[in-house]
Design a protein around this motif. Structure first.
Motif, PDB file in Angstrom:
ATOM      1  N   ASP A  74       2.428   8.683   4.947  1.00  0.00           N
ATOM      2  CA  ASP A  74       0.997   8.881   5.110  1.00  0.00           C
ATOM      3  C   ASP A  74       0.459   9.836   4.052  1.00  0.00           C
ATOM      4  OD1 ASP A  74      -1.533   8.876   6.109  1.00  0.00           O
ATOM      5  OD2 ASP A  74      -1.117  10.305   7.695  1.00  0.00           O
ATOM      6  N   LEU A  75      -0.463   9.351   3.230  1.00  0.00           N
ATOM      7  CA  LEU A  75      -1.035  10.182   2.178  1.00  0.00           C
ATOM      8  C   LEU A  75      -1.851  11.329   2.751  1.00  0.00           C
ATOM      9  CD1 LEU A  75      -1.619  10.766  -0.780  1.00  0.00           C
ATOM     10  CD2 LEU A  75      -3.409   9.029  -0.722  1.00  0.00           C
TER      11      LEU A  75
ATOM     12  N   ALA B 103      -8.490   2.748  -1.567  1.00  0.00           N
ATOM     13  CA  ALA B 103      -7.756   3.154  -0.374  1.00  0.00           C
ATOM     14  C   ALA B 103      -7.313   4.608  -0.470  1.00  0.00           C
ATOM     15  CB  ALA B 103      -6.549   2.247  -0.159  1.00  0.00           C
ATOM     16  N   VAL B 104      -6.942   5.051  -1.673  1.00  0.00           N
ATOM     17  CA  VAL B 104      -6.526   6.440  -1.872  1.00  0.00           C
ATOM     18  C   VAL B 104      -7.732   7.368  -1.721  1.00  0.00           C
ATOM     19  CG1 VAL B 104      -5.419   8.049  -3.460  1.00  0.00           C
ATOM     20  CG2 VAL B 104      -4.692   5.658  -3.419  1.00  0.00           C
ATOM     21  N   ALA B 105      -8.867   6.982  -2.288  1.00  0.00           N
ATOM     22  CA  ALA B 105     -10.086   7.783  -2.139  1.00  0.00           C
ATOM     23  C   ALA B 105     -10.479   7.887  -0.677  1.00  0.00           C
ATOM     24  CB  ALA B 105     -11.219   7.164  -2.957  1.00  0.00           C
TER      25      ALA B 105
ATOM     26  N   HIS C  14       0.842  -1.195   0.000  1.00  0.00           N
ATOM     27  CA  HIS C  14       0.000   0.000   0.000  1.00  0.00           C
ATOM     28  C   HIS C  14       0.879   1.247   0.000  1.00  0.00           C
ATOM     29  CE1 HIS C  14      -3.202  -2.742   0.627  1.00  0.00           C
ATOM     30  NE2 HIS C  14      -2.661  -3.191   1.738  1.00  0.00           N
ATOM     31  N   MET C  15       0.364   2.319  -0.540  1.00  0.00           N
ATOM     32  CA  MET C  15       1.209   3.471  -0.800  1.00  0.00           C
ATOM     33  C   MET C  15       1.280   4.434   0.372  1.00  0.00           C
ATOM     34  SD  MET C  15      -1.258   5.440  -3.498  1.00  0.00           S
ATOM     35  CE  MET C  15      -0.128   6.804  -3.640  1.00  0.00           C
ATOM     36  N   PHE C  16       0.528   4.195   1.439  1.00  0.00           N
ATOM     37  CA  PHE C  16       0.640   5.040   2.611  1.00  0.00           C
ATOM     38  C   PHE C  16       0.334   4.203   3.832  1.00  0.00           C
ATOM     39  CE2 PHE C  16      -3.944   5.606   3.182  1.00  0.00           C
ATOM     40  CZ  PHE C  16      -4.404   5.338   1.898  1.00  0.00           C
ATOM     41  N   SER C  17       0.692   4.726   4.986  1.00  0.00           N
ATOM     42  CA  SER C  17       0.714   3.895   6.184  1.00  0.00           C
ATOM     43  C   SER C  17      -0.663   3.586   6.743  1.00  0.00           C
ATOM     44  CB  SER C  17       1.568   4.572   7.268  1.00  0.00           C
ATOM     45  OG  SER C  17       1.023   5.835   7.604  1.00  0.00           O
ATOM     46  N   ARG C  18      -1.641   4.459   6.591  1.00  0.00           N
ATOM     47  CA  ARG C  18      -2.965   4.203   7.143  1.00  0.00           C
ATOM     48  C   ARG C  18      -3.686   3.193   6.247  1.00  0.00           C
ATOM     49  NH1 ARG C  18      -5.373   9.909   9.427  1.00  0.00           N
ATOM     50  NH2 ARG C  18      -3.442  10.713  10.267  1.00  0.00           N
TER      51      ARG C  18
ATOM     52  N   GLY D  59      -2.354  17.229   3.336  1.00  0.00           N
ATOM     53  CA  GLY D  59      -2.423  18.405   4.204  1.00  0.00           C
ATOM     54  C   GLY D  59      -1.247  19.338   4.003  1.00  0.00           C
ATOM     55  N   ASN D  60      -0.050  18.778   3.878  1.00  0.00           N
ATOM     56  CA  ASN D  60       1.140  19.606   3.660  1.00  0.00           C
ATOM     57  C   ASN D  60       1.066  20.344   2.334  1.00  0.00           C
ATOM     58  OD1 ASN D  60       2.221  18.725   6.090  1.00  0.00           O
ATOM     59  ND2 ASN D  60       3.410  17.087   5.153  1.00  0.00           N
ATOM     60  N   LEU D  61       0.552  19.669   1.322  1.00  0.00           N
ATOM     61  CA  LEU D  61       0.448  20.305   0.011  1.00  0.00           C
ATOM     62  C   LEU D  61      -0.566  21.447   0.034  1.00  0.00           C
ATOM     63  CD1 LEU D  61       1.789  19.944  -2.704  1.00  0.00           C
ATOM     64  CD2 LEU D  61      -0.009  18.351  -3.347  1.00  0.00           C
ATOM     65  N   LEU D  62      -1.648  21.273   0.775  1.00  0.00           N
ATOM     66  CA  LEU D  62      -2.659  22.324   0.874  1.00  0.00           C
ATOM     67  C   LEU D  62      -2.146  23.535   1.639  1.00  0.00           C
ATOM     68  CD1 LEU D  62      -5.820  20.174   1.701  1.00  0.00           C
ATOM     69  CD2 LEU D  62      -5.278  21.264  -0.475  1.00  0.00           C
TER      70      LEU D  62
END
Length: 348
Positions: free
Chosen positions: A98-99, A128-130, A1-5, A104-107
């Protein structure tokens, strides 16, 4: 999976059956587009097209490794450990853990992006991304606009069983399948791919492409309808005073757009019935409407692939309700579409 959650539950308003939702809280979140698909399907090529020609939009992009993106050196104005800033105002960031945190950082960037694009890894599932986009910590800041899954029409037949199952699962989590590389795939290959995908997804919207050439109106929604004409064209018939509609070709011989408008308030229940009657050949649609039951509300309708939503947006209710839709040329008839929405007029 691409992020930890590791969360796989889909919130109710993004129900797997993709029925119309009715969101009552007016918000102005940043829209998010997800590009998914198996390895080599063309996701990075599509992302490159967006970044090379942002058309005035400031994109924030999250990818697994932006080193794989062919970013022209003259476009780069700043490079950090996990971020590249481009001269056109776009920002590319890598997804490390974490995606949700990465979004949040990008925003929080100054200036913030106007639209987020997330390219998933070739072995990840877009559901999962959605789910990460719908995380409560991001409530009101972002909204899921569309999920596209690219499929390699030429290479699909060569996938082993496990890879084929994953590719189908990726499509199941998307709003629309982009059948790419149709220039090097045989007609039989393309037909086999679509037959395989429509087995579990009979109402799947499919867009055939080559070189990942997806029109911006399909990716990010159609633009505003053309200004209302003051006079009907000399076509041998007159338009009803309640509406005007255009049937125009905005994409040459390949795509065509349809638009509709009226000053009369719509009936919400009848509008829902009209949406259920829309042809599956429509790829994308957007509308701003006024309903009789809440005449001061600015209602926004969105359709992308198999999913459609109806939500309240901040701002005043429109004096004129408008809809615009796009599909393959010749795949739908304008007159029945117009009749469907004309019949939604509120009575009394």
């Amino acid at each position: 999976h691409m992020f930890s959650r590791n969360r796989f539950a889909v919130p109710a308003k993004h129900d797997p059956i993709y029925g119309m939702t009715d969101l009552a809280t007016p918000t102005t979140p940043v829209p998010v587009t997800i590009l998914s698909g198996f390895l080599g399907a063309g996701k990075t090529t599509l992302l490159e097209r967006i970044l090379k020609d942002p058309q005035g939009t400031r994109y924030g992009v999250l990818v697994n490794d932006f080193g794989a993106i062919n970013i022209d050196a003259e476009l780069i104005v700043e490079t950090g450990a996990d971020q590249v800033s481009l001269a056109n105002g776009c920002i590319c960031c890598t997804i490390r853990d974490d995606l949700v945190e990465a979004i949040g950082n990008l925003l929080d960037a100054v200036p913030p992006p106007e639209h987020l694009v997330i390219e998933t890894s070739g072995v990840s599932r877009p559901v999962a991304v959605a789910d990460a986009v719908e995380d409560p910590t991001l409530a009101g800041r972002v909204s899921l606009d569309a999920v596209f899954c690219l499929v390699d029409a030429a290479g699909f037949r060569d996938l082993d069983y496990a890879s084929t199952e994953l590719a189908i699962e990726q499509v199941c989590g998307a709003d629309m399948a982009v059948i790419n590389k149709c220039d090097i795939a045989s007609d039989q290959d393309i037909a086999n791919v679509e037959t395989t995908l429509r087995g579990p997804l009979p109402k799947l919207r499919v867009l055939r492409t080559r070189y990942a050439e997806v029109p911006r109106e399909v990716l990010f929604g159609p633009g505003r309808p053309a200004p209302m004409r003051t006079k009907p064209e000399a076509t041998g018939h007159e338009h009803d005073h309640d509406h005007e509609h255009d049937h125009e070709h905005d994409h040459g011989a390949e795509f065509e757009a349809w638009s509709w408008r009226t000053e009369a308030p719509r009936d919400r229940a009848r509008f829902r019935e009209a949406v259920r009657a829309l042809p599956e050949s429509l790829l994308r649609a957007k509308g701003v409407l006024r309903f009789a039951d809440r005449p001061s509300e600015r209602a926004v309708f969105q359709l992308v692939g198999k999913r459609h939503t109806l939500s309240a947006e901040s701002g005043t209710a429109p004096a004129t309700s408008q809809l615009v839709a796009i599909g393959r040329h010749g795949a739908f008839d304008a007159e029945p579409l117009t009749e469907i929405f004309d019949a939604c007029r509120a009575t009394g």
